[in-house]
Design a protein around this motif. Structure first.
Motif, mmCIF file in Angstrom:
data_model
loop_
_atom_site.group_PDB
_atom_site.id
_atom_site.type_symbol
_atom_site.label_atom_id
_atom_site.label_comp_id
_atom_site.label_asym_id
_atom_site.label_seq_id
_atom_site.Cartn_x
_atom_site.Cartn_y
_atom_site.Cartn_z
ATOM 1 N N ARG A 31 0.820 -1.213 0.000
ATOM 2 C CA ARG A 31 0.000 0.000 0.000
ATOM 3 C C ARG A 31 0.855 1.265 0.000
ATOM 4 N NH1 ARG A 31 -4.259 -2.180 4.484
ATOM 5 N NH2 ARG A 31 -5.101 -3.860 3.208
ATOM 6 N N TRP A 32 2.006 1.243 0.661
ATOM 7 C CA TRP A 32 2.870 2.429 0.703
ATOM 8 C C TRP A 32 3.378 2.816 -0.680
ATOM 9 C CZ3 TRP A 32 2.904 5.873 4.300
ATOM 10 C CH2 TRP A 32 2.533 5.518 5.592
ATOM 11 N N PRO A 33 3.968 1.918 -1.449
ATOM 12 C CA PRO A 33 4.369 2.315 -2.807
ATOM 13 C C PRO A 33 3.176 2.753 -3.649
ATOM 14 C CG PRO A 33 5.364 0.213 -2.244
ATOM 15 C CD PRO A 33 4.416 0.550 -1.158
ATOM 16 N N GLY A 34 2.008 2.130 -3.435
ATOM 17 C CA GLY A 34 0.811 2.542 -4.174
ATOM 18 C C GLY A 34 0.439 3.978 -3.884
ATOM 19 N N LEU A 62 0.680 13.443 -19.176
ATOM 20 C CA LEU A 62 -0.659 12.912 -18.891
ATOM 21 C C LEU A 62 -0.668 11.381 -18.962
ATOM 22 C CD1 LEU A 62 -3.558 13.590 -18.200
ATOM 23 C CD2 LEU A 62 -4.036 13.727 -20.657
ATOM 24 N N VAL A 63 0.015 10.838 -19.963
ATOM 25 C CA VAL A 63 0.116 9.380 -20.078
ATOM 26 C C VAL A 63 0.828 8.807 -18.850
ATOM 27 C CG1 VAL A 63 1.173 7.492 -21.394
ATOM 28 C CG2 VAL A 63 0.012 9.350 -22.588
ATOM 29 N N GLY A 64 1.906 9.462 -18.428
ATOM 30 C CA GLY A 64 2.624 9.030 -17.229
ATOM 31 C C GLY A 64 1.740 9.084 -15.989
ATOM 32 N N ALA A 65 0.907 10.132 -15.887
ATOM 33 C CA ALA A 65 -0.009 10.251 -14.748
ATOM 34 C C ALA A 65 -1.018 9.115 -14.742
ATOM 35 C CB ALA A 65 -0.712 11.602 -14.781
ATOM 36 N N VAL A 66 -1.542 8.766 -15.909
ATOM 37 C CA VAL A 66 -2.529 7.685 -15.998
ATOM 38 C C VAL A 66 -1.887 6.338 -15.632
ATOM 39 C CG1 VAL A 66 -3.971 6.379 -17.610
ATOM 40 C CG2 VAL A 66 -4.004 8.882 -17.640
ATOM 41 N N VAL A 67 -0.692 6.086 -16.162
ATOM 42 C CA VAL A 67 -0.006 4.815 -15.864
ATOM 43 C C VAL A 67 0.340 4.733 -14.382
ATOM 44 C CG1 VAL A 67 2.113 3.487 -16.279
ATOM 45 C CG2 VAL A 67 0.860 4.480 -18.204
ATOM 46 N N LEU A 68 0.904 5.815 -13.826
ATOM 47 C CA LEU A 68 1.231 5.810 -12.400
ATOM 48 C C LEU A 68 -0.023 5.652 -11.546
ATOM 49 C CD1 LEU A 68 3.968 8.573 -12.179
ATOM 50 C CD2 LEU A 68 4.237 6.178 -11.558
ATOM 51 N N GLY A 69 -1.106 6.267 -11.957
ATOM 52 C CA GLY A 69 -2.362 6.125 -11.223
ATOM 53 C C GLY A 69 -2.873 4.694 -11.245
ATOM 54 N N ALA A 70 -2.798 4.057 -12.418
ATOM 55 C CA ALA A 70 -3.251 2.664 -12.531
ATOM 56 C C ALA A 70 -2.392 1.732 -11.677
ATOM 57 C CB ALA A 70 -3.232 2.220 -13.987
ATOM 58 N N VAL A 71 -1.078 1.924 -11.729
ATOM 59 C CA VAL A 71 -0.181 1.094 -10.924
ATOM 60 C C VAL A 71 -0.407 1.359 -9.436
ATOM 61 C CG1 VAL A 71 2.251 0.673 -10.349
ATOM 62 C CG2 VAL A 71 1.551 0.852 -12.738
ATOM 63 N N ILE A 73 -3.249 2.327 -7.960
ATOM 64 C CA ILE A 73 -4.510 1.691 -7.566
ATOM 65 C C ILE A 73 -4.341 0.183 -7.453
ATOM 66 C CG2 ILE A 73 -6.855 1.183 -8.366
ATOM 67 C CD1 ILE A 73 -6.919 4.074 -9.455
ATOM 68 N N PHE A 74 -3.621 -0.409 -8.405
ATOM 69 C CA PHE A 74 -3.366 -1.847 -8.337
ATOM 70 C C PHE A 74 -2.573 -2.209 -7.086
ATOM 71 C CE2 PHE A 74 -0.660 -5.530 -9.184
ATOM 72 C CZ PHE A 74 -1.633 -6.478 -9.430
ATOM 73 N N SER A 75 -1.548 -1.421 -6.766
ATOM 74 C CA SER A 75 -0.729 -1.708 -5.588
ATOM 75 C C SER A 75 -1.546 -1.610 -4.304
ATOM 76 C CB SER A 75 0.456 -0.741 -5.508
ATOM 77 O OG SER A 75 1.351 -0.973 -6.556
ATOM 78 N N ILE A 76 -2.400 -0.623 -4.222
ATOM 79 C CA ILE A 76 -3.213 -0.461 -3.015
ATOM 80 C C ILE A 76 -4.242 -1.579 -2.893
ATOM 81 C CG2 ILE A 76 -4.967 1.007 -1.943
ATOM 82 C CD1 ILE A 76 -3.289 3.409 -2.893
ATOM 83 N N THR A 77 -4.903 -1.925 -3.998
ATOM 84 C CA THR A 77 -5.948 -2.955 -3.927
ATOM 85 C C THR A 77 -5.383 -4.361 -3.791
ATOM 86 O OG1 THR A 77 -6.118 -3.134 -6.332
ATOM 87 C CG2 THR A 77 -7.597 -1.576 -5.228
ATOM 88 N N SER A 78 -4.113 -4.566 -4.125
ATOM 89 C CA SER A 78 -3.516 -5.896 -3.953
ATOM 90 C C SER A 78 -2.700 -5.976 -2.662
ATOM 91 C CB SER A 78 -2.645 -6.263 -5.153
ATOM 92 O OG SER A 78 -1.530 -5.401 -5.231
ATOM 93 N N GLY A 79 -2.792 -4.980 -1.822
ATOM 94 C CA GLY A 79 -2.088 -4.982 -0.543
ATOM 95 C C GLY A 79 -2.907 -5.660 0.538
ATOM 96 N N TRP A 80 -3.131 -6.948 0.382
ATOM 97 C CA TRP A 80 -3.950 -7.718 1.324
ATOM 98 C C TRP A 80 -3.266 -7.806 2.683
ATOM 99 C CZ3 TRP A 80 -8.577 -9.225 -0.568
ATOM 100 C CH2 TRP A 80 -8.708 -9.332 -1.954
ATOM 101 N N ARG A 81 -4.032 -7.675 3.753
ATOM 102 C CA ARG A 81 -3.506 -7.891 5.104
ATOM 103 C C ARG A 81 -3.635 -9.375 5.425
ATOM 104 N NH1 ARG A 81 -1.342 -4.901 8.325
ATOM 105 N NH2 ARG A 81 -2.387 -3.008 7.635
ATOM 106 N N MET A 82 -2.506 -10.015 5.703
ATOM 107 C CA MET A 82 -2.486 -11.445 6.011
ATOM 108 C C MET A 82 -2.844 -11.653 7.477
ATOM 109 S SD MET A 82 0.920 -12.539 3.872
ATOM 110 C CE MET A 82 1.166 -13.950 4.891
ATOM 111 N N THR A 83 -3.866 -12.454 7.736
ATOM 112 C CA THR A 83 -4.270 -12.751 9.108
ATOM 113 C C THR A 83 -3.925 -14.184 9.501
ATOM 114 O OG1 THR A 83 -6.486 -13.387 8.390
ATOM 115 C CG2 THR A 83 -6.161 -11.083 9.013
ATOM 116 N N VAL A 84 -3.488 -14.985 8.537
ATOM 117 C CA VAL A 84 -3.141 -16.389 8.799
ATOM 118 C C VAL A 84 -1.646 -16.558 8.552
ATOM 119 C CG1 VAL A 84 -3.538 -18.769 8.072
ATOM 120 C CG2 VAL A 84 -5.430 -17.134 8.071
ATOM 121 N N ASP A 85 -0.906 -16.988 9.596
ATOM 122 C CA ASP A 85 0.516 -17.231 9.410
ATOM 123 C C ASP A 85 0.739 -18.693 9.015
ATOM 124 O OD1 ASP A 85 0.280 -18.697 11.747
ATOM 125 O OD2 ASP A 85 1.476 -17.337 12.969
#
Length: 157
Positions: A31-34, A62-71, A73-85
């Motif tokens: 989530r931090w890099p996102g 503008l293209v760079g802004a869109v790509v960075l925004g997409a990456v 959003i992907f980084s934040i939404t794939s930042g799952w919190r693991m509750t099972v070790d």
């Protein structure tokens, strides 16, 4: 490479000096890099819309802004919190295979487009030599058993 340059592992990666249980890093660190990517996307979009008369500002901003925004959003939404070790995954796997487990190992893997963390547990029955083996996939977010396979152990001699 000269004599004064030495290629060594950092202390936290050197297995020779390791003592204790290894703690797998949590995927929520993504989530931090996102957030940083989203901040850079906002800056690039701001530069594109504000500095329109500057020669180095073009649609690439503008293209760079869109790509960075997409990456971002992907980084934040794939930042799952693991509750099972891995220990909880081994216990869940033993319940899924239905036999007493002797040797077992857990490996962290990721599934799907959003990289959901999953434990891949390989376990052998407690007999010597093991009669059965099982492969169990345990969701590292909520502990569900995703898949399991049980078969006779044909590795015995």
């Amino acid at each position: 490479m000269t004599d004064d340059q030495i290629d060594v592992l950092p202390d936290d990666l050197n297995p020779a000096g390791f003592v204790g249980a290894y703690l797998f890093p949590d995927n929520s660190r993504r989530r931090w890099p996102g957030a940083i990517y989203l901040g850079l996307a906002a800056i690039a979009a701001l530069v594109y819309f504000v500095a329109t008369d500057v020669a180095v500002v073009n649609t690439g901003w503008l293209v760079g802004a869109v790509v960075l925004g997409a990456v971002g959003i992907f980084s934040i939404t794939s930042g799952w919190r693991m509750t099972v070790d891995e220990k909880q995954a081994l216990v869940a796997a033993q319940g899924a295979v239905g036999f007493a487990v002797g040797h077992a190992s857990a490996q962290q893997v990721w599934r799907g487009f959003r990289s959901r963390p999953t434990w891949r547990v390989l376990c052998y029955s407690a007999e010597e030599p093991p009669v059965q083996r099982g492969l169990v996939l345990v969701d590292a977010v909520d502990g569900r058993i995703l898949e399991h396979l049980i078969e006779e152990n044909d590795e015995t001699e």
